[in-house]
Design an enzyme around this catalytic site. Structure first.
Site, short mmCIF file in Angstrom:
data_model
loop_
_atom_site.label_atom_id
_atom_site.label_comp_id
_atom_site.label_asym_id
_atom_site.label_seq_id
_atom_site.Cartn_x
_atom_site.Cartn_y
_atom_site.Cartn_z
N TYR A 47 0.82 -1.22 0.00
CA TYR A 47 0.00 0.00 0.00
C TYR A 47 0.85 1.26 0.00
O TYR A 47 0.42 2.30 -0.53
CB TYR A 47 -1.01 -0.03 1.15
CG TYR A 47 -2.10 -1.05 0.87
CD1 TYR A 47 -3.16 -0.75 0.02
CD2 TYR A 47 -2.02 -2.34 1.39
CE1 TYR A 47 -4.12 -1.70 -0.28
CE2 TYR A 47 -2.99 -3.29 1.11
CZ TYR A 47 -4.04 -2.97 0.27
OH TYR A 47 -4.99 -3.91 -0.04
N HIS A 52 -14.60 1.14 0.38
CA HIS A 52 -13.48 0.22 0.65
C HIS A 52 -12.30 0.90 1.33
O HIS A 52 -11.19 0.39 1.29
CB HIS A 52 -13.06 -0.46 -0.66
CG HIS A 52 -14.13 -1.34 -1.22
ND1 HIS A 52 -14.22 -1.66 -2.56
CD2 HIS A 52 -15.18 -1.96 -0.62
CE1 HIS A 52 -15.28 -2.44 -2.75
NE2 HIS A 52 -15.87 -2.63 -1.60
N ASP A 64 -8.65 5.58 -3.94
CA ASP A 64 -7.87 6.78 -4.26
C ASP A 64 -8.65 8.04 -3.86
O ASP A 64 -9.81 7.97 -3.46
CB ASP A 64 -7.50 6.81 -5.75
CG ASP A 64 -8.72 6.83 -6.67
OD1 ASP A 64 -9.52 7.78 -6.57
OD2 ASP A 64 -8.87 5.91 -7.50
N GLY A 66 -17.64 2.45 -14.55
CA GLY A 66 -16.39 1.72 -14.47
C GLY A 66 -16.29 0.71 -13.35
O GLY A 66 -15.24 0.57 -12.74
N THR A 67 -17.38 0.01 -13.08
CA THR A 67 -17.32 -1.06 -12.09
C THR A 67 -17.96 -2.31 -12.67
O THR A 67 -18.99 -2.24 -13.34
CB THR A 67 -18.00 -0.68 -10.76
OG1 THR A 67 -18.12 -1.85 -9.94
CG2 THR A 67 -19.38 -0.08 -10.97
N ASN A 116 -13.44 2.83 -5.06
CA ASN A 116 -12.02 3.15 -5.18
C ASN A 116 -11.48 3.70 -3.87
O ASN A 116 -12.18 4.38 -3.13
CB ASN A 116 -11.80 4.18 -6.30
CG ASN A 116 -12.27 3.67 -7.65
OD1 ASN A 116 -12.33 2.46 -7.87
ND2 ASN A 116 -12.60 4.58 -8.55
#
Length: 231
Positions: A53, A104, A89, A175-176, A87
Site C-alpha cells: 500500500y 473500501h 484513491d 467503471g465497475t 475506489n
C-alpha cells in the site's frame, strides 16, 4: 434540487493511469489477492501488505483526476451529488467532489490494527509522510495499518451508501464490474422510477429488470454523453 448518485469503480480511475486490480496485467496478476487484500494476508505478513500500500500511495501521487472525475464534480452546480466509490484513491476529492462515500476505505489514511473503523484512530497521510513503517503506532498503541476494507472485513459504509441510492433521482454507475458484493447489490436499492445509467466500454451483465441505460464508452467520453442526456 434533484439528487444524483454516482457509483464508481476502478474504470473511472484507470483513465488517470492508476493500475487496476482486475484487468489484464492488473495488480491481482502481480500479487495473489488474498496475500495483500485480506485480513488473513495482513496477519500473516503485515510488512508485505504495508509495503504494497505504500507503493500504491506513491503511484497515486503521480496521477491526476481525469475529465470524468471533473465532470462528476461540476454536476454539483446543478444537482445534489453523492459519489459512492469502490475506489480507495482520492481523485474524486482532488477533482472537487464534496460528498463522497468510500466503501473500501481510503489509501491516503492509516488506522489502528485493533480498531480500524474507530474515527479516533484514523490519521491522514501527507506527501511528506507518505509511508507507513513497521513500528508506527496508532493512538491505541497498535501497529498503524492502511485504512482499507479488506476481504474478510465488514463494509462499514454500506448502509450509508444504500440510503444514498434509495434517495437518488438519477443513479449513474461508472467503471465497475458490479462483481463485488455488497457494492454490487446497491442497484437494487434504487427507486423503481429512478433512471439508471451504466457507463462502461465493456458493460457487465446487468439485470434487465432494472432497465439500465448503457453508455458503452470509457469514463470521460461516457460522462460527456451523460451530461448531454441530463441537459
Amino acid at each position: 434540487m434533484k439528487r444524483l448518485v454516482f457509483l464508481t469503480g476502478a474504470g473511472i480511475s484507470a483513465e488517470s493511469g492508476l493500475t487496476t486490480f482486475r484487468d489484464s496485467g492488473g495488480l491481482w496478476e502481480q500479487y495473489p489477492v488474498m496475500q495483500v487484500a485480506s485480513i488473513e494476508g495482513y496477519e500473516n505478513d503485515p510488512e508485505l501488505v504495508i509495503r504494497f500500500y505504500n507503493e500504491r500511495r506513491r503511484q497515486l501521487l503521480k496521477v491526476e483526476p481525469n475529465e470524468a472525475h471533473r465532470l462528476v464534480a461540476q454536476l454539483e452546480q446543478q444537482y445534489d451529488v453523492t459519489v459512492v466509490t469502490q475506489n480507495v484513491d482520492d481523485l474524486h476529492e482532488r477533482a472537487g467532489s464534496s460528498h463522497i462515500i468510500h466503501l473500501h476505505g481510503e489509501l491516503m489514511k492509516a488506522t489502528s490494527t485493533y480498531a480500524p473503523n474507530d474515527p479516533a484512530q484514523i490519521v491522514t497521510l501527507t506527501p511528506d509522510h507518505l509511508d507507513i513503517q513497521m513500528g508506527d503506532r496508532a493512538q491505541d498503541g497498535s501497529q498503524l495499518r492502511p485504512f482499507i476494507v479488506w476481504f474478510g472485513e465488514a463494509v462499514p459504509m454500506i448502509e450509508k451508501a444504500a440510503y444514498a441510492v434509495q434517495q437518488a433521482d438519477v443513479l449513474v454507475v461508472i467503471g465497475t464490474s458490479l462483481n463485488v458484493y455488497p457494492a454490487a447489490g446497491l442497484l437494487h436499492y434504487a427507486k423503481h422510477e429512478c433512471p439508471i445509467y451504466l457507463i462502461d466500454p465493456h458493460p457487465a451483465n446487468v439485470p434487465l429488470s432494472l432497465g439500465v441505460e448503457i453508455i458503452e464508452k470509457g469514463a470521460s467520453e461516457g460522462m460527456k454523453e451523460l451530461c448531454k442526456l441530463l441537459g
